[in-house]
Design a protein around this motif. Structure first.
Motif, mmCIF file in Angstrom:
data_model
loop_
_atom_site.group_PDB
_atom_site.id
_atom_site.type_symbol
_atom_site.label_atom_id
_atom_site.label_comp_id
_atom_site.label_asym_id
_atom_site.label_seq_id
_atom_site.Cartn_x
_atom_site.Cartn_y
_atom_site.Cartn_z
ATOM 1 N N ALA A 1 0.806 -1.220 0.000
ATOM 2 C CA ALA A 1 0.000 0.000 0.000
ATOM 3 C C ALA A 1 0.840 1.271 0.000
ATOM 4 O O ALA A 1 0.372 2.324 -0.416
ATOM 5 N N VAL A 2 2.093 1.175 0.465
ATOM 6 C CA VAL A 2 2.882 2.382 0.726
ATOM 7 C C VAL A 2 4.224 2.342 -0.007
ATOM 8 O O VAL A 2 4.897 1.315 -0.049
ATOM 9 N N ASP A 3 4.606 3.504 -0.556
ATOM 10 C CA ASP A 3 5.945 3.723 -1.107
ATOM 11 C C ASP A 3 6.678 4.677 -0.170
ATOM 12 O O ASP A 3 6.058 5.549 0.456
ATOM 13 N N ALA A 4 8.014 4.532 -0.091
ATOM 14 C CA ALA A 4 8.834 5.393 0.756
ATOM 15 C C ALA A 4 9.918 6.062 -0.071
ATOM 16 O O ALA A 4 10.527 5.429 -0.935
ATOM 17 N N VAL A 5 10.168 7.346 0.206
ATOM 18 C CA VAL A 5 11.236 8.106 -0.441
ATOM 19 C C VAL A 5 12.033 8.806 0.648
ATOM 20 O O VAL A 5 11.459 9.463 1.528
ATOM 21 N N MET A 6 13.375 8.651 0.571
ATOM 22 C CA MET A 6 14.261 9.275 1.547
ATOM 23 C C MET A 6 15.305 10.105 0.810
ATOM 24 O O MET A 6 15.970 9.608 -0.101
ATOM 25 N N CYS A 7 15.448 11.360 1.210
ATOM 26 C CA CYS A 7 16.439 12.278 0.626
ATOM 27 C C CYS A 7 17.645 12.323 1.556
ATOM 28 O O CYS A 7 17.489 12.504 2.761
ATOM 29 N N VAL A 8 18.847 12.173 0.966
ATOM 30 C CA VAL A 8 20.056 12.004 1.766
ATOM 31 C C VAL A 8 21.187 12.897 1.255
ATOM 32 O O VAL A 8 21.369 13.050 0.040
ATOM 33 N N THR A 9 21.954 13.457 2.189
ATOM 34 C CA THR A 9 23.215 14.125 1.891
ATOM 35 C C THR A 9 24.314 13.352 2.616
ATOM 36 O O THR A 9 24.253 13.185 3.837
ATOM 37 N N GLU A 10 25.292 12.842 1.857
ATOM 38 C CA GLU A 10 26.393 12.099 2.462
ATOM 39 C C GLU A 10 27.504 13.059 2.879
ATOM 40 O O GLU A 10 27.787 14.035 2.188
ATOM 41 N N VAL A 11 28.117 12.764 4.010
ATOM 42 C CA VAL A 11 29.195 13.594 4.547
ATOM 43 C C VAL A 11 30.441 12.731 4.662
ATOM 44 O O VAL A 11 30.387 11.633 5.220
ATOM 45 N N ALA A 12 31.549 13.223 4.124
ATOM 46 C CA ALA A 12 32.807 12.472 4.198
ATOM 47 C C ALA A 12 33.925 13.380 4.672
ATOM 48 O O ALA A 12 33.874 14.567 4.567
#
Length: 109
Positions: A98-109
């Motif tokens: 029933a559900v879709d998920a979206v995650m926005c990410v900024t990687e830090v190195a």
């Protein structure tokens, strides 16, 4: 000096009742989750769970949280979530597919 890299959104479609890492994503060093959205694609209310997984334990951000019919839950409400190496964000839905998920990410190195 640290560098920040915006990466492609991490997506999981058709969540089931089993907890799954959103987009199968786990940062290699560190990351900042800047957006986390779960969308109910059905005409009935559903419940979802969202957690931070440290490799051994789930720490829940949302637990049996309802999402109305054809609606979207903004989990972070314009906040941010820090992840360290090997940690991830997991989600599930009591009503399979029933559900879709979206995650926005900024990687830090």
């Amino acid at each position: 000096m640290q560098t920040a890299t915006i990466v492609a959104p991490k997506v999981s479609r058709n969540l089931t009742s089993s907890m799954v890492a959103i987009g199968s994503y786990s940062p290699s060093s560190a990351a900042i989750v800047t957006g986390l959205y779960l969308t109910n694609k059905t005409g009935a209310s559903v419940t979802v769970r969202v957690s931070v997984w440290d490799g051994s334990n789930d720490t829940y951000i949302c637990y049996d949280t309802p999402i109305g019919a054809n609606d979207t839950l903004n989990v972070l409400q314009n906040g941010k979530l820090d992840l360290v190496s090997t940690w991830n964000v997991r989600a599930s839905c009591a009503t399979g597919s029933a559900v879709d998920a979206v995650m926005c990410v900024t990687e830090v190195a």
